[in-house]
Write a protein that holds these residues in place. Structure first.
Motif, PDB file in Angstrom:
ATOM      1  N   ILE A  82       0.846  -1.122  -0.106  1.00 43.53           N
ATOM      2  CA  ILE A  82      -0.038   0.084   0.142  1.00 43.53           C
ATOM      3  C   ILE A  82       0.748   1.337   0.058  1.00 43.53           C
ATOM      4  O   ILE A  82       0.546   2.415  -0.505  1.00 43.53           O
ATOM      5  CB  ILE A  82      -0.931  -0.161   1.078  1.00 43.53           C
ATOM      6  N   SER A  83       1.995   1.187   0.400  1.00 46.49           N
ATOM      7  CA  SER A  83       2.876   2.405   0.525  1.00 46.49           C
ATOM      8  C   SER A  83       3.013   2.780  -1.022  1.00 46.49           C
ATOM      9  O   SER A  83       3.225   4.008  -1.243  1.00 46.49           O
ATOM     10  CB  SER A  83       4.465   1.981   1.108  1.00 46.49           C
ATOM     11  N   LYS A 105       3.542  16.517   0.402  1.00 42.53           N
ATOM     12  CA  LYS A 105       4.873  15.740   0.922  1.00 42.53           C
ATOM     13  C   LYS A 105       4.501  14.230   1.410  1.00 42.53           C
ATOM     14  O   LYS A 105       3.261  14.140   1.884  1.00 42.53           O
ATOM     15  CB  LYS A 105       5.517  16.420   2.120  1.00 42.53           C
ATOM     16  N   CYS A 106       5.333  13.476   1.001  1.00 40.94           N
ATOM     17  CA  CYS A 106       4.912  12.019   1.276  1.00 40.94           C
ATOM     18  C   CYS A 106       5.868  11.406   2.188  1.00 40.94           C
ATOM     19  O   CYS A 106       7.074  11.320   1.860  1.00 40.94           O
ATOM     20  CB  CYS A 106       4.603  11.283  -0.017  1.00 40.94           C
ATOM     21  N   GLU A 107       5.688  10.957   3.368  1.00 38.89           N
ATOM     22  CA  GLU A 107       6.726  10.421   4.098  1.00 38.89           C
ATOM     23  C   GLU A 107       6.608   8.947   4.559  1.00 38.89           C
ATOM     24  O   GLU A 107       5.330   8.616   4.817  1.00 38.89           O
ATOM     25  CB  GLU A 107       6.771  11.160   5.655  1.00 38.89           C
ATOM     26  N   GLY A 108       7.587   8.118   4.439  1.00 42.69           N
ATOM     27  CA  GLY A 108       7.449   6.823   4.941  1.00 42.69           C
ATOM     28  C   GLY A 108       7.146   5.899   3.943  1.00 42.69           C
ATOM     29  O   GLY A 108       6.724   4.674   4.156  1.00 42.69           O
ATOM     30  N   ALA A 146       1.924  10.722   5.769  1.00 37.25           N
ATOM     31  CA  ALA A 146       2.527  10.031   6.417  1.00 37.25           C
ATOM     32  C   ALA A 146       2.248   8.627   6.620  1.00 37.25           C
ATOM     33  O   ALA A 146       0.989   8.450   6.789  1.00 37.25           O
ATOM     34  CB  ALA A 146       2.819  10.571   7.783  1.00 37.25           C
ATOM     35  N   ILE A 147       3.346   7.726   6.407  1.00 35.29           N
ATOM     36  CA  ILE A 147       3.006   6.256   6.504  1.00 35.29           C
ATOM     37  C   ILE A 147       3.620   5.771   7.526  1.00 35.29           C
ATOM     38  O   ILE A 147       4.932   5.711   7.386  1.00 35.29           O
ATOM     39  CB  ILE A 147       3.158   5.329   5.275  1.00 35.29           C
ATOM     40  N   ASP A 148       3.261   5.065   8.646  1.00 35.08           N
ATOM     41  CA  ASP A 148       4.090   4.390   9.490  1.00 35.08           C
ATOM     42  C   ASP A 148       3.208   3.274  10.348  1.00 35.08           C
ATOM     43  O   ASP A 148       1.811   2.984   9.912  1.00 35.08           O
ATOM     44  CB  ASP A 148       4.562   5.345  10.506  1.00 35.08           C
TER      45      ASP A 148
END
Lengths: 237, 125
Positions: A82-83, A105-108, A146-148
């Protein structure tokens, strides 16, 4: 919703599509370079195009909701990263809306996170949250995706620095046809169906959707989704 | 390219003619799927844009006939339909359509897909 009402909605949604094709098609043509329209007329054609596109979104959302309500909403779930999907969606939004290029902005997203889900339906959810964040915040403010991982769940959040949502509105935000009472928010086009549909899709995946917000400071929408059992192996691979 | 447009709605046909002619294609119109094989035999199109929901012979039957006939099976067919369930996409592609453009489509997107399907055909010919 009763079955006959759902069926009626699905049929209406379908019948709208042919006339919308004609409206959008000619508006596209009028706006194309070969038409050589003057600026004012081209702006009129642009308005037709934009309004017809909003109607298309409304029709698609209504069609989806009627299918969910009548139990005919099908999803095709597969194991996927999914990332990577989120990164693709962000890129897609940047390409089709150049004005958003520097704000997203895309993080992770560089770490693979495997879930069992329907790529296209979840894509609808992320697109909805990201475009909402862009729509309801100032043009010079970033939107951060943000993905975590939090415990056993994958958390994907979309944070804006926009107008924020009042507590009273938050309690009704995910109900159908809800529009904020904030006059500033009402200036933005919306159907009041996007978040309701997003919630239904996320819950159908065994996930959750929540929001935290401060008036004048911004909002963060968070989606929690169960990670696939083999997520660790797939990351190691 | 010479393109056969099969759609029962006259407004959609007129729009497709305008869009495709602007993109330098020759367009032939058919209002139903009944005589689709005859139309194809008479006009020898390079590509077919096919609606699905039509009275009498619908797009599904027309697609089946076109793909079953050795003289027409290699002509690329693009489905243009208001049906937009994934089952419909999958079924059409399995039956041999090269692309599926749900209505309402964007004119430039449609022209692009027509170009891609035509180029793929030219390459494989």
């Amino acid at each position: 919703m009763s079955e006959s009402k759902s069926q009626f909605l699905a049929e209406v949604a379908h019948e709208f599509k042919t006339p919308l094709t004609v409206i959008i098609g000619y508006a596209n043509m009028l706006r194309s370079d070969e038409s050589h329209l003057d600026e004012e007329l081209s702006a009129y054609a642009g308005s037709i195009e934009k309004s017809a596109s909003q109607l298309t979104t409304l029709i698609r959302d209504l069609g989806d909701i009627s299918k969910i309500d009548s139990g005919q909403f099908t999803s095709t779930k597969t194991l996927h990263d999914i990332s990577a999907d989120v990164a693709d969606i962000v890129e897609g939004i940047k390409i089709s809306n150049l004005e958003y290029r520097d704000r997203l902005k895309c993080e992770g997203s560089d770490t693979a996170n495997v879930i069992f889900g329907d790529t296209s339906r979840l894509g609808q959810v992320f697109t909805n949250l990201i475009t909402n964040a862009l729509k309801y915040s100032p043009v010079d403010q970033d939107v951060v995706i943000a993905i975590d991982i939090s415990g056993e769940k994958l958390k994907i959040s979309v944070a804006d620095q926009g107008m924020g949502i009042s507590e009273a509105d938050i309690s009704r935000l995910f109900t159908p046809y809800f529009r904020s009472s904030n006059p500033e928010a009402l200036e933005r086009e919306g159907t009041g169906l996007g978040l309701y549909l997003s919630k239904l899709i996320v819950e159908e995946h065994g996930g959750t959707i929540t929001v935290s917000s401060q008036i004048g400071e911004g909002s963060t929408f968070s989606i929690g989704l169960p990670l696939a059992a083999n997520n660790d192996q797939s990351k190691a691979a | 390219m010479r393109i056969l447009v099969v759609d029962d709605n006259p407004d959609i046909r007129m729009l497709l003619v305008s869009i495709l002619q602007r993109a330098q294609h020759e367009v032939i119109e058919a209002a139903d799927g009944v005589a689709v094989q005859q139309w194809v035999a008479d006009t020898e199109p390079d590509l077919i844009i096919l609606d699905l929901m039509m009275p009498e012979v619908d797009g599904w039957e027309a697609l089946e006939m076109l793909k079953a006939d050795p003289s027409t099976k290699d002509i690329p067919v693009i489905i243009s339909s208001a049906l937009d369930e994934r089952e419909d996409y999958a079924k059409a592609l399995e039956m041999g359509a090269v692309d599926y453009v749900p209505k309402p489509w964007d004119a430039s997107d449609l022209v692009q897909r027509v170009g891609l399907a035509g180029a793929a055909r030219a390459k494989s010919a």
